[in-house]
Design an enzyme around this catalytic site. Structure first.
Site, PDB file in Angstrom:
ATOM      1  N   CYS A 358       0.907  -1.296   0.022  1.00 16.20           N
ATOM      2  CA  CYS A 358       0.078   0.131   0.049  1.00 16.20           C
ATOM      3  C   CYS A 358       0.892   1.120   0.064  1.00 16.20           C
ATOM      4  O   CYS A 358       1.337   1.541   1.144  1.00 16.20           O
ATOM      5  CB  CYS A 358      -1.126   0.101   1.179  1.00 16.20           C
ATOM      6  SG  CYS A 358      -2.181   1.536   1.348  1.00 16.20           S
ATOM      7  N   CYS A 361      -0.549   4.306   2.100  1.00 14.62           N
ATOM      8  CA  CYS A 361      -0.438   4.322   3.282  1.00 14.62           C
ATOM      9  C   CYS A 361       1.040   4.472   3.829  1.00 14.62           C
ATOM     10  O   CYS A 361       1.378   5.255   4.640  1.00 14.62           O
ATOM     11  CB  CYS A 361      -0.773   2.824   3.795  1.00 14.62           C
ATOM     12  SG  CYS A 361      -2.074   2.035   3.245  1.00 14.62           S
ATOM     13  N   ASP A 362       2.027   3.591   3.212  1.00 15.98           N
ATOM     14  CA  ASP A 362       3.460   3.671   3.902  1.00 15.98           C
ATOM     15  C   ASP A 362       4.432   4.392   3.016  1.00 15.98           C
ATOM     16  O   ASP A 362       5.431   4.790   3.259  1.00 15.98           O
ATOM     17  CB  ASP A 362       3.983   2.176   3.654  1.00 15.98           C
ATOM     18  CG  ASP A 362       2.912   1.251   4.489  1.00 15.98           C
ATOM     19  OD1 ASP A 362       2.303   1.872   5.584  1.00 15.98           O
ATOM     20  OD2 ASP A 362       2.644  -0.033   4.086  1.00 15.98           O
TER      21      ASP A 362
END
Ligand code: NAP
Length: 531
Positions: A358, A361-362
């Protein structure tokens, strides 16, 4: 002050006096002010306190300099700082209540004086889940009309759970260095344990949710304790297919619920930017999901974080989830797809330590660092562009000699000079605690090489999420999707749509198929095809 202003002021004072008559507890306040440091703000704080002390005798004021032993004991470093009832609460005000902030100050006195948070029922449900300390910082300014609402949310939280929740209300004009440190250029801005949890003012229950999850939240879904629920349609999966099916089914008159075990929006929620959903030239995936969820909530009840454990066909069909049982006439399986693994050594061991699926997200954690993205489809291309734009040094690694991604995206990759290693496979991901390098294999030259990287982002497609479908006994296609004919599966009353049903895997097609499936279900309920 002219005569009219004087009359108005007397009226305000009368109303405030009435308000404070309901307060019986003392309101101890400490003012810490250091002469020569922010004197304008210290004087303003004194003035506000003087005004309120004329109205109520409950305020017990003590003033000290920053050198005083209690300033040291409570680690007070900024002048002026107001400390409210420190025996009971951990609430501080860095600055002075000026302008719009006067409203916050009044609310603070009332909440602290009445020793009640006045939280609504939904907020209480959320806040009772918080079991770890939260230190809130709300940045405010005198000229911000939205700040009082957000500061009041935080005050209510700190009054409700004084053992776990502490609060600093920080005026950015009085504390420019703190505002710079936290990049609080637009207020209100809220941090919990130094993590940004809200930009702007939130409804009360959304604030509590952000405080609980320590993430910015934009949609609040009320919880339900019902153990048994009668419905016409249970939709399993809250992605675009499930949500649009929910809207269509409810509007047709079916009592419909959506049950989602993971993240609402499915893959869209983690897509950095969506550029091909009609009506939005460019929209963040999470934003699009929030819009869809908010829209769906107008019609359907959504049960997030709830897993469907079993579906028993019959009349009614019984859907057993991790929290309750639904007795329903129909079920729509819109379980979507789950990301595919590479299946190489190091992948699972270093998951969460540099291996990620992701980028939204990261990705930000890898700013100025080197990462690879594995894959050659639309996901890999979209994510490579996203990472590049947020300052990550990204290289795309693809196993063949041309990309499967749309032409528009490929041109964009080239224009942005994003390096692409073609005919290259990842053989191993290496690192002790975190990813340090990848072992690559060129399947044309048959050469092995290592590339030092901090992150490996895997975007090699998705597999349909058919675990539950198999348990129920739904037939699958050769490719592994749920077999259906116009959304009808092999079991009467059970339908499917979206990525788990095969097809193009676009947000717009999933939404369209969800709507079609809902209309089919509605028609079948009027004229059952199986009788
Ligand atoms: P995808 O289109 O299936 O592409 C997967 C990519 O990963 C392919 O390039 C494939 O290589 C590669 N791959 C598969 N298994 C691999 C393995 N074991 N090792 C190395 N490489 C492997 O998946 P996606 O990009 O995630 O897209 C999924 C669906 O969502 C697609 O229908 C896509 O159109 C849609 N989507 C659309 C957008 C958009 O419209 N902007 C954005 C994201 C996703 P090969 O090419 O060699 O098969």
């Amino acid at each position: 002050m002219d005569q009219r202003e004087d009359i108005q002021m007397q009226q305000v004072q009368r109303e405030l006096t009435e308000l404070f008559q309901a307060i019986h507890a003392e309101i101890p306040i400490y003012l810490f002010a250091q002469p020569g440091k922010n004197d304008v703000f210290s004087d303003a704080a004194r003035q506000a306190l003087r005004f309120f002390r004329q109205i109520t005798d409950k305020i017990v004021l003590r003033e000290h300099e920053l050198t005083h032993e209690s300033a040291k004991k409570w680690k007070i470093e900024h002048s002026p700082t107001l400390v409210f009832d420190p025996e009971r609460y951990n609430i501080r005000w860095l600055g002075a209540p000026m302008g719009e902030e006067g409203r916050i100050f009044l609310e603070a006195l009332i909440l602290i004086g009445s020793q009640k948070s006045n939280l609504n029922e939904q907020s209480l449900q959320v806040i009772k889940k918080i079991d770890q300390p939260r230190h809130i910082k709300v940045f405010v300014s005198a000229t911000c009309p939205y700040c009082p609402q957000q500061a009041l949310n935080a005050l209510k939280a700190a009054v409700e759970k004084p053992d776990l929740i502490s609060l600093e209300i920080i005026d950015i004009q009085a504390n420019p260095e703190l505002a710079t440190q936290y990049s609080a250029q637009s207020v209100p801005q809220t941090y919990a344990n130094d993590i940004l949890i809200a930009q702007g003012a939130q409804p009360e229950e959304l604030f509590m949710l952000s405080l609980d999850t320590m993430e910015q939240q934009t949609v609040f879904i009320p919880e339900s304790d019902e153990q048994e629920v009668e419905t016409d349609l249970v939709i399993v999966g809250g992605g675009p297919a499930g949500l649009s099916a929910g809207i269509y089914a409810s509007r047709s008159g079916l009592k419909t619920v959506v049950v989602e075990k993971g993240v609402l929006g499915g893959q869209v929620a983690t897509t950095p930017i969506v550029e091909n959903y009609p009506g939005f030239k460019q929209v963040g995936g999470k934003t699009l999901v929030d819009i869809m969820v908010t829209h769906a909530l107008e019609y359907v009840q959504i049960f997030p974080g709830e897993e469907v454990r079993g579906v028993e066909p019959g009349k009614p069909i019984i859907v057993q989830t991790s929290r309750r049982r639904f007795n329903t006439k129909a079920v729509l399986m819109a379980t979507g797809a789950t990301y595919r693994n590479l299946g190489v050594p190091g992948e699972s061991r270093l998951g969460g330590h540099g291996v990620s699926y992701c980028s939204t997200c990261d990705g930000p954690l890898f700013k100025n660092k080197k990462v690879i993205i594995v894959g050659g489809g639309n996901s890999a291309a979209t994510e490579a562009l996203h990472m590049h734009h947020i300052g990550v040094h990204v290289t795309l690694v693809h196993r063949r000699d041309n990309l499967r991604a749309q032409d528009f995206l490929v041109k964009n990759l080239i224009q942005n000079n994003i390096p692409i290693l073609f005919n290259t496979q990842v053989k191993e991901i290496k690192g002790k605690q975190n990813v340090e390098e990848v072992l690559l294999y060129n399947n044309k030259t048959e050469e092995l090489s290592t590339l030092p990287v901090s992150g490996v982002f895997i975007a090699i497609g998705y597999d349909p999420a058919v675990g539950l479908a198999k348990e129920i006994g739904l037939e699958l296609t050769e490719e592994g999707y749920i077999r259906h004919d116009q959304y009808r599966t092999n079991i009467p009353g059970i339908y499917t749509s979206g990525d788990v049903a095969g097809g193009y895997k676009q947000i717009v097609t999933a939404a369209g198929h969800g709507a079609e499936a809902a209309l089919t279900i509605f028609e079948d309920m009027i004229n059952p095809y199986w009788t």
